[in-house]
Design an enzyme around this catalytic site. Structure first.
Site, PDB file in Angstrom:
ATOM      1  N   ASP A 286       0.818  -1.211   0.000  1.00 21.47           N
ATOM      2  CA  ASP A 286       0.000   0.000   0.000  1.00 21.47           C
ATOM      3  C   ASP A 286       0.859   1.272   0.000  1.00 21.47           C
ATOM      4  OD1 ASP A 286      -2.350   1.447   0.010  1.00 21.47           O
ATOM      5  OD2 ASP A 286      -2.543   1.429   2.180  1.00 21.47           O
TER       6      ASP A 286
ATOM      7  N   HIS B  49       2.578   3.455  -8.955  1.00 26.35           N
ATOM      8  CA  HIS B  49       2.378   2.028  -9.253  1.00 26.35           C
ATOM      9  C   HIS B  49       3.595   1.465 -10.003  1.00 26.35           C
ATOM     10  CE1 HIS B  49      -1.567   2.284  -7.649  1.00 26.35           C
ATOM     11  NE2 HIS B  49      -2.085   2.981  -8.640  1.00 26.35           N
TER      12      HIS B  49
ATOM     13  N   LEU C 277      10.907 -20.623  -4.651  1.00 26.02           N
ATOM     14  CA  LEU C 277      10.011 -19.725  -3.902  1.00 26.02           C
ATOM     15  C   LEU C 277       8.646 -19.806  -4.568  1.00 26.02           C
ATOM     16  CD1 LEU C 277       9.423 -17.149  -2.038  1.00 26.02           C
ATOM     17  CD2 LEU C 277      10.042 -15.804  -4.034  1.00 26.02           C
TER      18      LEU C 277
HETATM   19  C1  FPP Z   1      -1.931   0.242  -3.256  1.00 27.47           C
HETATM   20  O1  FPP Z   1      -1.519   1.568  -3.384  1.00 27.47           O
HETATM   21  C2  FPP Z   1      -1.498  -0.552  -4.358  1.00 27.47           C
HETATM   22  C3  FPP Z   1      -2.309  -1.119  -5.302  1.00 27.47           C
HETATM   23  C4  FPP Z   1      -3.756  -0.954  -5.366  1.00 27.47           C
HETATM   24  C5  FPP Z   1      -1.771  -1.941  -6.362  1.00 27.47           C
HETATM   25  C6  FPP Z   1      -0.502  -2.654  -6.052  1.00 27.47           C
HETATM   26  C7  FPP Z   1       0.218  -2.784  -7.313  1.00 27.47           C
HETATM   27  C8  FPP Z   1       1.546  -2.741  -7.484  1.00 27.47           C
HETATM   28  C9  FPP Z   1       2.544  -2.683  -6.392  1.00 27.47           C
HETATM   29  C10 FPP Z   1       2.119  -2.785  -8.816  1.00 27.47           C
HETATM   30  C11 FPP Z   1       1.569  -3.767  -9.737  1.00 27.47           C
HETATM   31  C12 FPP Z   1       1.670  -5.184  -9.302  1.00 27.47           C
HETATM   32  C13 FPP Z   1       2.004  -6.194 -10.123  1.00 27.47           C
HETATM   33  C14 FPP Z   1       1.892  -7.618  -9.684  1.00 27.47           C
HETATM   34  C15 FPP Z   1       2.517  -5.916 -11.448  1.00 27.47           C
HETATM   35  P1  FPP Z   1      -2.619   2.698  -3.456  1.00 27.47           P
HETATM   36  O2  FPP Z   1      -2.825   3.045  -4.881  1.00 27.47           O
HETATM   37  O3  FPP Z   1      -3.852   2.259  -2.726  1.00 27.47           O
HETATM   38  O4  FPP Z   1      -1.895   3.850  -2.698  1.00 27.47           O
HETATM   39  P2  FPP Z   1      -2.555   4.947  -1.750  1.00 27.47           P
HETATM   40  O5  FPP Z   1      -3.112   4.219  -0.565  1.00 27.47           O
HETATM   41  O6  FPP Z   1      -1.391   5.810  -1.385  1.00 27.47           O
HETATM   42  O7  FPP Z   1      -3.583   5.654  -2.583  1.00 27.47           O
END
Ligand code: FPP
Length: 244
Positions: A19, A36, A130
């Site tokens: 997150d 992202h 893994l």
């Molecule tokens: C949360 O941050 C993250 C996500 C909703 C997506 C997680 C994705 C990635 C780390 C990259 C893509 C993954 C793969 C497997 C390619 P948020 O957007 O909720 O952040 P915020 O809480 O600061 O708004």
């Protein structure tokens, strides 16, 4: 370089809620998509560190059932990142002995996406270094509902009776069937909630909340979380501490 760590009391299964991508980007005056993108680099670091630490199972929350409520452009970007991750990184992960499993609903996904996910699982299924479990289009309540539906269908077909329903039977009908429950769940980004992730499986999981945003996640932060886990007294409802 991944910090070296004693293998003693190393969790077998670590789950991560990645997150803070959006906030990481906003702080830098960048669009959320930049967060992202940086999050994918952090994911690569985390996978490498998990393998170096000797963790057997790493489960990451890449896209939740609820993430479909985000703006369309952000959804497209996230789906594209996943596609690219699968296309570009799977060969390398395969070379490193990583076995990929994707959990979550395949329903309503584009056929091309389903094929991509199936191919990644098929290519890596004999690996054993893994286990990387990618939760995609995943929501734990939805997963439990699907399990209940499958069990009811078997009951209606006369294959099982009400008396046979047990925690083990339910576990066997979840997307995570066959995986050990997570020993440790790490959530970055300073929020302290579970967000519909592995609700059933985390009954006795230790939680470590990390203040750093996901794109800043490093092997050192990972090592710190593992150290915190080592200090925990796991009693599983009993009175004696037990090791993982
Ligand atoms: C949360 O941050 C993250 C996500 C909703 C997506 C997680 C994705 C990635 C780390 C990259 C893509 C993954 C793969 C497997 C390619 P948020 O957007 O909720 O952040 P915020 O809480 O600061 O708004």
């Amino acid at each position: 370089m991944t910090p070296s760590l004693s293998r003693e009391r190393c969790p077998r299964h670590v789950a991560i809620i990645m997150d803070g991508n959006g906030r990481w980007a906003s702080l830098r005056g960048l669009p959320r998509s930049a967060g992202h993108k940086a999050g994918v680099d952090a994911l690569r670091r985390a996978v490498k560190a998990a393998a170096d630490f000797g963790i057997e199972f790493l489960t990451i929350y890449s896209f939740s059932s609820e993430n479909w409520s985000r703006p369309e452009a952000e959804i497209s970007f996230l789906l594209d990142l996943l596609r690219r991750f699968v296309r570009q990184d799977v060969a390398e992960l395969h070379g490193a002995g990583v076995k990929i499993r994707i959990i979550g609903s395949r329903e309503n996904l584009e056929p091309a996406m389903i094929a991509l996910l199936d191919d990644a699982e098929r290519l890596t299924r004999e690996n054993s270094k893994l286990n990387l479990v990618v939760a995609f289009n995943y929501g734990s309540r939805q997963e439990i509902s699907r399990a209940v539906s499958a069990i009811v269908a078997k009951a209606q077909a006369g294959e099982i009776s009400a008396g046979e329903i047990s925690p083990d039977l339910i576990s066997q009908h979840l997307d995570t069937a066959g995986l050990p429950d997570p020993d440790l769940l790490i959530r970055t980004g300073a929020e302290q909630r579970i967000s519909n992730f592995l609700l059933w499986q985390s009954a006795y999981t230790e939680f470590v909340f990390v203040k750093e945003f996901w794109p800043d996640f490093t092997a050192e932060i990972f090592a710190r979380a593992l150290e915190e886990y080592r200090q925990r007294d796991r009693r599983f409802g009993g009175i004696e501490a037990q090791t993982a």
